[in-house]
Design a protein around this motif. Structure first.
Motif, mmCIF file in Angstrom:
data_model
loop_
_atom_site.group_PDB
_atom_site.id
_atom_site.type_symbol
_atom_site.label_atom_id
_atom_site.label_comp_id
_atom_site.label_asym_id
_atom_site.label_seq_id
_atom_site.Cartn_x
_atom_site.Cartn_y
_atom_site.Cartn_z
ATOM 1 N N GLY A 1 0.790 -1.224 0.000
ATOM 2 C CA GLY A 1 0.000 0.000 0.000
ATOM 3 C C GLY A 1 0.818 1.268 0.000
ATOM 4 N N LYS B 1 0.967 1.672 -4.058
ATOM 5 C CA LYS B 1 -0.179 2.417 -3.532
ATOM 6 C C LYS B 1 -1.520 1.852 -3.993
ATOM 7 N N THR B 2 -1.524 1.111 -5.070
ATOM 8 C CA THR B 2 -2.783 0.539 -5.567
ATOM 9 C C THR B 2 -3.250 -0.653 -4.741
ATOM 10 N N ALA C 1 -4.775 -1.407 -2.070
ATOM 11 C CA ALA C 1 -5.625 -0.846 -1.011
ATOM 12 C C ALA C 1 -5.942 -1.889 0.054
ATOM 13 N N GLY C 2 -5.915 -1.450 1.309
ATOM 14 C CA GLY C 2 -6.291 -2.323 2.419
ATOM 15 C C GLY C 2 -5.272 -3.380 2.774
#
Length: 234
Positions: free
Chosen positions: A58, A63-64, A66-67
């Motif tokens: 993340g 960064k893509t 997510a979670g």
């Protein structure tokens, strides 16, 4: 400084410095990225050490994802990274920031580490979560019922995360450890740092007017001088 970009399975990484038998693994905190290790590398390389910085899930190039910035994802990944490092360097140390220090406490075998530097570490994640719950006026009963609650101050509370911290306490840490803590840290209680320092016989340095994130010119000068001193002593 010489740099090399690599991937350790799915983990993007940068290696700074000329070939050496000694390396520091650099673990960033929330919102960080591997490139921030460059300042530390500028110090470590003068002591004939290489530095390997990674992007945690993340963050940075990831960064893509997510979670994914959760311990049950990060900890196994750190183990894979450490297995790679131990194949390539006989002498391994650690520099970790904030929550990155907590992930390291959970995911790294301290007996493999010759030295550890921790900047504003999170030594007691359960206490931190409970403090955030109190700030958001969220009870354990409500969190268990709703499972995930987003707070007004930008943090997300998770029952699964709280349960994980309780079932994975830090009970063992053998590496010689130096801690830098800001006395005005409004995120991590001084008592939690003191308790961890006593329990695992760490060396604690406090910048009384420093916060959780060292960012002013004065704070960064203090941070870099502290790092230099730790490497000289080590």
């Amino acid at each position: 400084m010489k740099t090399q970009r690599i991937h350790i399975i799915q983990t993007p990484a940068i290696i700074w410095g000329a070939p050496s038998e000694k390396v520091y693994l650099y673990i960033h905190g929330q919102g960080g990225y591997k490139e921030e290790a460059e300042a530390f590398a500028g110090i470590a390389c003068r002591h004939s050490c290489q530095v390997l910085g990674i992007d945690l899930p993340g963050h940075g190039e990831r960064k893509t994802e997510a979670g994914s910035f959760v311990p049950w994802n990060v900890v196994p990944e750190l183990l894979s990274v450490m297995n790679y490092i131990r194949l390539h360097w006989p002498h391994v140390s650690l520099c970790a920031n904030s929550i990155g220090a907590w992930f390291s406490l959970l995911g790294l075998e301290s007996r493999w580490l010759e030295e550890c530097l921790m900047v504003s570490p999170v030594p007691d994640m359960e206490r931190l979560i409970l403090n955030m719950m109190a700030q958001a006026d969220v009870s354990e009963e409500r969190l268990k019922r709703e499972q995930v609650i987003r707070t007004s101050f930008g943090q997300t509370l998770s029952w699964e995360y709280l349960t994980y911290t309780r079932t994975h306490p830090v009970t063992r840490w053998e590496a010689p450890t130096y801690i830098l803590y800001g006395g005005a840290d409004n995120l991590i209680e001084r008592s939690a740092v003191d308790r961890f320092t006593r329990q695992f016989n760490c060396s604690l340095t406090v910048l009384e007017h420093g916060g959780h994130w060292f960012h002013t010119e004065e704070q960064l000068d203090f941070l870099y001088h502290w790092m230099e001193t730790c490497l000289q002593n080590g």
